[in-house]
Design a protein around this motif. Sequence first.
Motif, mmCIF file in Angstrom:
data_model
loop_
_atom_site.group_PDB
_atom_site.id
_atom_site.type_symbol
_atom_site.label_atom_id
_atom_site.label_comp_id
_atom_site.label_asym_id
_atom_site.label_seq_id
_atom_site.Cartn_x
_atom_site.Cartn_y
_atom_site.Cartn_z
ATOM 1 N N SER A 47 0.834 -1.215 0.000
ATOM 2 C CA SER A 47 0.000 0.000 0.000
ATOM 3 C C SER A 47 0.862 1.256 0.000
ATOM 4 N N ASP A 48 2.156 1.065 0.183
ATOM 5 C CA ASP A 48 3.038 2.229 0.339
ATOM 6 C C ASP A 48 3.978 2.338 -0.866
ATOM 7 N N ILE A 49 3.447 2.770 -1.997
ATOM 8 C CA ILE A 49 4.300 2.872 -3.195
ATOM 9 C C ILE A 49 4.402 4.340 -3.627
ATOM 10 N N ARG A 50 5.470 4.619 -4.337
ATOM 11 C CA ARG A 50 5.663 5.983 -4.854
ATOM 12 C C ARG A 50 5.781 5.935 -6.376
ATOM 13 N N PRO A 51 4.644 5.726 -7.082
ATOM 14 C CA PRO A 51 4.728 5.711 -8.542
ATOM 15 C C PRO A 51 5.003 7.127 -9.045
ATOM 16 N N GLY A 52 5.586 7.227 -10.192
ATOM 17 C CA GLY A 52 5.851 8.541 -10.770
ATOM 18 C C GLY A 52 6.639 8.362 -12.038
ATOM 19 N N ARG A 65 -9.365 -14.201 -5.316
ATOM 20 C CA ARG A 65 -9.619 -12.925 -4.639
ATOM 21 C C ARG A 65 -8.376 -12.057 -4.736
ATOM 22 N N ALA A 66 -8.565 -10.790 -5.147
ATOM 23 C CA ALA A 66 -7.451 -9.843 -5.093
ATOM 24 C C ALA A 66 -7.527 -9.140 -3.745
ATOM 25 N N ARG A 67 -6.555 -9.438 -2.851
ATOM 26 C CA ARG A 67 -6.580 -8.771 -1.535
ATOM 27 C C ARG A 67 -6.159 -7.313 -1.676
ATOM 28 N N THR A 68 -5.388 -7.030 -2.732
ATOM 29 C CA THR A 68 -5.096 -5.643 -3.102
ATOM 30 C C THR A 68 -4.797 -5.629 -4.593
ATOM 31 N N GLY A 69 -4.944 -4.467 -5.209
ATOM 32 C CA GLY A 69 -4.608 -4.327 -6.631
ATOM 33 C C GLY A 69 -5.626 -5.001 -7.532
ATOM 34 N N GLY A 70 -5.099 -5.653 -8.577
ATOM 35 C CA GLY A 70 -5.986 -6.299 -9.546
ATOM 36 C C GLY A 70 -6.402 -5.351 -10.650
ATOM 37 N N GLN A 71 -5.723 -4.219 -10.732
ATOM 38 C CA GLN A 71 -6.065 -3.268 -11.808
ATOM 39 C C GLN A 71 -4.909 -2.307 -12.065
ATOM 40 N N ALA A 72 -5.031 -1.579 -13.188
ATOM 41 C CA ALA A 72 -4.033 -0.556 -13.484
ATOM 42 C C ALA A 72 -4.208 0.592 -12.498
ATOM 43 N N LEU A 73 -3.134 1.348 -12.260
ATOM 44 C CA LEU A 73 -3.253 2.512 -11.386
ATOM 45 C C LEU A 73 -3.953 3.622 -12.149
ATOM 46 N N ASP A 74 -4.769 4.378 -11.446
ATOM 47 C CA ASP A 74 -5.513 5.457 -12.077
ATOM 48 C C ASP A 74 -4.627 6.704 -12.171
ATOM 49 N N GLU A 126 -1.578 8.734 -15.217
ATOM 50 C CA GLU A 126 -1.008 8.682 -16.559
ATOM 51 C C GLU A 126 0.153 7.689 -16.601
ATOM 52 N N GLY A 127 0.371 7.083 -17.768
ATOM 53 C CA GLY A 127 1.451 6.097 -17.895
ATOM 54 C C GLY A 127 0.920 4.691 -17.735
ATOM 55 N N TYR A 128 1.814 3.718 -18.004
ATOM 56 C CA TYR A 128 1.419 2.300 -17.916
ATOM 57 C C TYR A 128 1.771 1.759 -16.536
ATOM 58 N N PHE A 129 0.948 2.072 -15.537
ATOM 59 C CA PHE A 129 1.242 1.608 -14.177
ATOM 60 C C PHE A 129 0.221 0.556 -13.757
ATOM 61 N N TYR A 130 0.681 -0.504 -13.091
ATOM 62 C CA TYR A 130 -0.227 -1.534 -12.587
ATOM 63 C C TYR A 130 -0.031 -1.641 -11.074
ATOM 64 N N ALA A 131 -1.133 -1.735 -10.351
ATOM 65 C CA ALA A 131 -1.057 -1.761 -8.885
ATOM 66 C C ALA A 131 -0.404 -3.055 -8.398
ATOM 67 N N PRO A 132 0.394 -2.982 -7.323
ATOM 68 C CA PRO A 132 0.868 -4.224 -6.703
ATOM 69 C C PRO A 132 -0.355 -5.064 -6.340
ATOM 70 N N THR A 133 -0.301 -6.337 -6.698
ATOM 71 C CA THR A 133 -1.498 -7.186 -6.619
ATOM 72 C C THR A 133 -1.181 -8.463 -5.856
ATOM 73 N N LEU A 134 -2.094 -8.827 -4.943
ATOM 74 C CA LEU A 134 -1.917 -10.087 -4.204
ATOM 75 C C LEU A 134 -3.163 -10.936 -4.423
ATOM 76 N N LEU A 135 -2.963 -12.111 -5.002
ATOM 77 C CA LEU A 135 -4.091 -12.980 -5.360
ATOM 78 C C LEU A 135 -4.113 -14.224 -4.487
ATOM 79 N N GLU A 136 -5.302 -14.522 -3.947
ATOM 80 C CA GLU A 136 -5.499 -15.747 -3.147
ATOM 81 C C GLU A 136 -6.606 -16.588 -3.772
ATOM 82 N N GLY A 137 -6.694 -17.835 -3.322
ATOM 83 C CA GLY A 137 -7.810 -18.691 -3.747
ATOM 84 C C GLY A 137 -7.735 -19.103 -5.202
ATOM 85 N N LEU A 138 -6.508 -19.332 -5.681
ATOM 86 C CA LEU A 138 -6.333 -19.689 -7.097
ATOM 87 C C LEU A 138 -6.355 -21.199 -7.291
ATOM 88 N N ALA A 139 -6.929 -21.617 -8.404
ATOM 89 C CA ALA A 139 -6.817 -23.030 -8.779
ATOM 90 C C ALA A 139 -5.364 -23.289 -9.173
#
Length: 487
Positions: A318-323, A357-366, A368-381
């Motif tokens: 949750s503590d990122i410095r995109p730029g 389940r995405a406990r965080t992230g799961g999408q691009a950052l809102d 400018e630029g091509y940024f993707y949120a750090p993502t943590l996925l649980e419950g995967l086959a």
Amino acid sequence: MSLSFDPATIALPQAHFIGGERIAASDGIALHRPSDCVAYADCPVAEADLVDRAVAAAQTALKTSGWSTARPRERLNALHRWADLIEAEAVTLARMEALASTRPIAELLKFDIPVTIEQIRFFAEFADKEGGDLVPTASDSVGFIATEPYGVVGAITPWNFPLSMAAWKLGPALAAGNAVVLKPSEMTPFATLYMAELSVKAGLPAGLINIVLGDGRTTGAAITGHPGIAKVSFTGSTGAGSAIMENIARTGVKPMTLELGGKSPQLVFADADIAQAAGAVARGIMANAGQACVAGSRLVVEASVAEEVVGHILKIMSDIRPGPTWDEATGYAPIISERQLGRMASIVDAAIARGARARTGGQALDREGYFYAPTLLEGLAPDSPAITEEIFGPVLTVQTFRDEDEAMALADHPTYGLCAGLYTRDLSRALRLSNRLQAGTVWVNRYGRSRDHILPTGGYKQSGLGKDLGREAYLANRKSKSILIAV
Ligand code: NAD
């Protein structure tokens, strides 16, 4: 002095570099800055005739310069002078790279460029220290194993750490007495070209390093299949590695080193220092926004501590410095291209549609630029592509285990075996499982490459063939000859 800069002020060498000269070229593959999607240049695409010219320039340089035949210490000195010049031009190089790539300017000046310089110096030292062997034979003869350079090495590099990837190839090949034709990634070609130009300014023979720009299908294939290229050294995806093997097989036989993809597990046991392990796991997937071959993209954690470990990781995520990469305050990298961003989003979306389940992230950052949120996925086959495919982004999957055997079964990947992380305070377990893990590198209670360049890097399974770095990378650039003399 602030490291931030205005990307519009940076001039890029939009050309090939052959025989010590720029060969101007204009049209090609349109490139966009990852930080703000602005088109900034075209990467020209060299056809086979230009690759011929580069190979001929390399052969001429070897013939006329004495690079491989002079006193080895002269190679060592020349490579050190080149490293000195890279150091002197670090800011220029860092700006070119930050503009085009995912590497933030502060990280380039703190890590990528110092590491690149160190790696060139590291390999230079082998030139006058590593020799052949006198071997035991019958007493009426003397037998020894001599080594000599291959001639012209063809090198192909990826976009994720362009300068140090080039140093992995150029350092050992040149120290071992070869000349090189190198194709950087079409996504990030210019700083590598500028670094090669510095070699001539430092006194290395013109034509010893030739840089041809272009894509894999045209330029890359022309290099790997060229009869004048005696050895191929490649870093990139497993798919491209396989295409290169096929092309080499179709056009002849030559040695190759392939450093390929990964989907590396990070195993956390309940007896680990949980906060320390979680920090290392998080950094192992967030560094360069997961765009690292060694990205530790699969957390395999003992069930009893899973929630505690995940809690620490979520906090760090949750503590990122995109730029923008040209802002010295930036601490979180963009994704290299719109295509790559779309690919990772489709893998994550499909996993979520199948119940993850995405406990965080799961999408691009809102932003400018091509940024993707750090993502943590649980419950995967277990057969979810999020677990089986290299995403090459900041996506961490979580799987839990109850005992060592289950941990080992989850860690094992059917295709990849590049590296693995292991977190435990139990020394016996650390040694036992380091032996069992099917990976070319195992890190215990830490994750990621250090600056110990003596440790070779390379993959098990389809993560590669042969090693980069270490003594092995130097030796891979020399062929051996057995000599037996009757006395
Ligand atoms: P990529 O395979 O798409 O491209 C890498 C390079 O190969 C580029 O220069 C490209 O133009 C060239 N290429 C592609 N197809 C080719 C062909 N058929 N013939 C000759 N050249 C060809 O990879 P990328 O997207 O640039 O980089 C990411 C990949 O690299 C990931 O899979 C990552 O794991 C891998 N990688 C591995 C290591 C390692 O040490 N094992 C290090 C860094 C990156």
